[in-house]
Design an enzyme around this catalytic site. Sequence first.
Site, PDB file in Angstrom:
ATOM      1  N   GLU A   1      53.956  36.450  33.226  1.00  0.00           N
ATOM      2  CA  GLU A   1      54.467  37.797  33.503  1.00  0.00           C
ATOM      3  C   GLU A   1      55.920  37.709  33.948  1.00  0.00           C
ATOM      4  OE1 GLU A   1      52.431  39.711  36.680  1.00  0.00           O
ATOM      5  OE2 GLU A   1      53.902  41.311  36.862  1.00  0.00           O
TER       6      GLU A   1
ATOM      7  N   ASP B   1      51.094  37.851  38.375  1.00  0.00           N
ATOM      8  CA  ASP B   1      51.206  37.903  39.830  1.00  0.00           C
ATOM      9  C   ASP B   1      49.843  38.155  40.469  1.00  0.00           C
ATOM     10  OD1 ASP B   1      54.426  39.648  39.786  1.00  0.00           O
ATOM     11  OD2 ASP B   1      53.894  37.545  39.452  1.00  0.00           O
TER      12      ASP B   1
ATOM     13  N   ASP C   1      48.979  40.291  42.642  1.00  0.00           N
ATOM     14  CA  ASP C   1      48.817  41.625  43.194  1.00  0.00           C
ATOM     15  C   ASP C   1      48.066  42.533  42.225  1.00  0.00           C
ATOM     16  OD1 ASP C   1      50.674  41.986  41.219  1.00  0.00           O
ATOM     17  OD2 ASP C   1      52.350  42.408  42.573  1.00  0.00           O
TER      18      ASP C   1
ATOM     19  N   ASP D   1      49.221  44.916  40.298  1.00  0.00           N
ATOM     20  CA  ASP D   1      49.876  45.005  38.986  1.00  0.00           C
ATOM     21  C   ASP D   1      49.544  43.797  38.122  1.00  0.00           C
ATOM     22  OD1 ASP D   1      51.028  47.452  39.375  1.00  0.00           O
ATOM     23  OD2 ASP D   1      52.925  46.668  40.142  1.00  0.00           O
TER      24      ASP D   1
END
Length: 701
Positions: free
Chosen positions: A475, A548, A550, A552
């Site tokens: 990402e 990541d 998180d 998202d």
Amino acid sequence: MTALTAAVHDPEDYSARHLSVLEGLEAVRKRPGMYIGSTDSRGLTHCMWEIIDNSVDEALGNYCSRIDVTLHADGSVSVADDGRGIPVDAEPKSGLTGVELVMTKLHAGGKFGSGSYNASGGLHGVGASVVNALSARLDVEVDRQGHTHALSFRRGIPGRFAGKGPDAEFTPASGLEQVRKVAKKTTGTRIRFWPDTQIFLKEADIARESLLDRARQTAFLIPGLTIAVRDERADGEAAYEEEFRFDGGIGEFCTYLAPDEAVSDVLRVQGSGKFNETVPILDDEGHMVPTDVERRLDVDIALRWGSGYDTTVRSFVNVIATPKGGTHLNGFDRALVRVINDQLRATKLLKNSDDPVTKDDTQEGLTAVVTVRLPEPQFEGQTKEILGTSAAARIVSQIMGKHLKEWLTSTKRAEKAKARAVLEKVAGAAKARLAARQQRETQRRKNALESSALPAKLVDCRSEGLEHSELFIVEGDSALGTAKLARDSEFQALLPIRGKILNVQKSSVADMLKNAECAAILQVIGAGSGRTFDIDAARYGRIILMADADVDGAHIRCLLLTLIYRYMRPMLEAGRVYAAVPPLHRIELTNTKRKRGAKKEDRYIYTYSDAELQRTLLDLEKRGISWKEPVQRYKGLGEMDADQLAETTMDPRHRTLRRIQVEQAEEAASVFNLLMGNEVAPRRRFIQDGAQELDAARIDA
């Protein structure tokens, strides 16, 4: 045989009076494609062979030694044989003569009982009657009992023609007519038919070469049978004539088909086996009664290996070609692969650690003719292209395996040398296949990298093998920079994507391919998409999604998995898709007592969620261990330095990977459609209903 048809436009006015019943041969004329496949040249040729096959069946029973086929100038076809002749006496139940019965009634003939034919090509009992129904005129002459018996038909109706050709005046009439005397020992059948122009296309024609090829083939399959072909259709030229007779049978056929120099002599495999089959049989009262019947299946195979690379395998059932194979060919293939693999390992040409040779390896340069004969074989469809009798696979495999093993282990000097040559040829074919595959993989990797169509940001690995190679889908460009330094360039490749890709569950294939990120992923993996996806063509052994830690990042993983599930599902089913597990926090300890030589990473603890962070801090507090404030929270993979990313996420010695698998395909499809599809309301209900049951510790945030 009946067929029901209906043609009504108003559903409210649809009742039984709108149904029509097609009796007997009416159904054939209404739906000819159901019986002969088509009404073009292929269907017309099929009709001709339905008549020829009846004569061939006589030859199979050793009742016929010659068949004459003539293509007349007026478009008609005649077939004559010196077999026993169609029965001319009356059949007790119907009162019709044998000739009229087989020519006008579907599923009538001598191939349904056990007394007339032990093996037959015309097995559905519709051949002659279907040809009759589709002919403007059909003439039958039968030599039996010292007379020639004659009868004609017009579109399936028996009667008499006042002259020649299908346009002559016709009078319906039943019963045979004795037209002349013949010697009492003279028997045979002559049939001539004119195809109905109301049924067949104007351009329908019988190709001479096709007829010659199959006539030659049939003569090979029945040693001693003479088949003469005469074509009178050439305007102003002499008629073309050719005869076929081969006493060597399929051994001679195998030599004829072989295109290359022989490595082995023709090996002849013959044998028979028995099996039980439950079939419906008419009892004396006309009822169909399931009855167990013992069948005999005869196997005759000829094969030889040549110096070339092409494979020629022909299969037949009762002299009828089965171009699409069937159970008999499955048994042949199975025995060939099994026995040759065993013998290769026994002779040390194949090590125990080596992969077994494949069907293609064993059949490189092979020419084979596989024939079986049995009463009432089960075909898939009237055109008889695939044998469905299940017992044939077992019997053929046993007989083929036994004879092939005996030949490969023979101690005779000549046979031993040729058997060794065959084994070495097969082993060489396997080695060449593996080498070619390796070369293709290397070339595919090389060509893909050199191609301008691939994403410029792809950072490939050096490894040529697929077994350990990994593609990290990363990402963001910032994470790519760190990952370049953290990766092992020998086997780890990197492909960055920009943010959240297209939700392909809501999009069409065209939209997916237009999306730059989706197209890049498909191009780099290099195995196609959807139905054309070929997992063997994939350029990497593993696909690892590295986003990541998180919310998202979790969303991006879901979008990537949706793409893979919909267009590259075999990768999921093979267990070759993983999710990397990067940390969300790093805790730096300040007052730990470290032994001399302790690793630097002992000063740090990584946690992977907020809940885990809180539990870890409480545990450290209880143990009296302090840490540096504030605790570092990674906003993304790009915030980690290379050592940290390698240590926690990329180094196979320390990392954690989650394998993504599809254990229940239908349930997985339903979940993808629910969570990623177009319908919003079901997704909202799912979230609302499950909100109270969610374990906060499992939130990937």
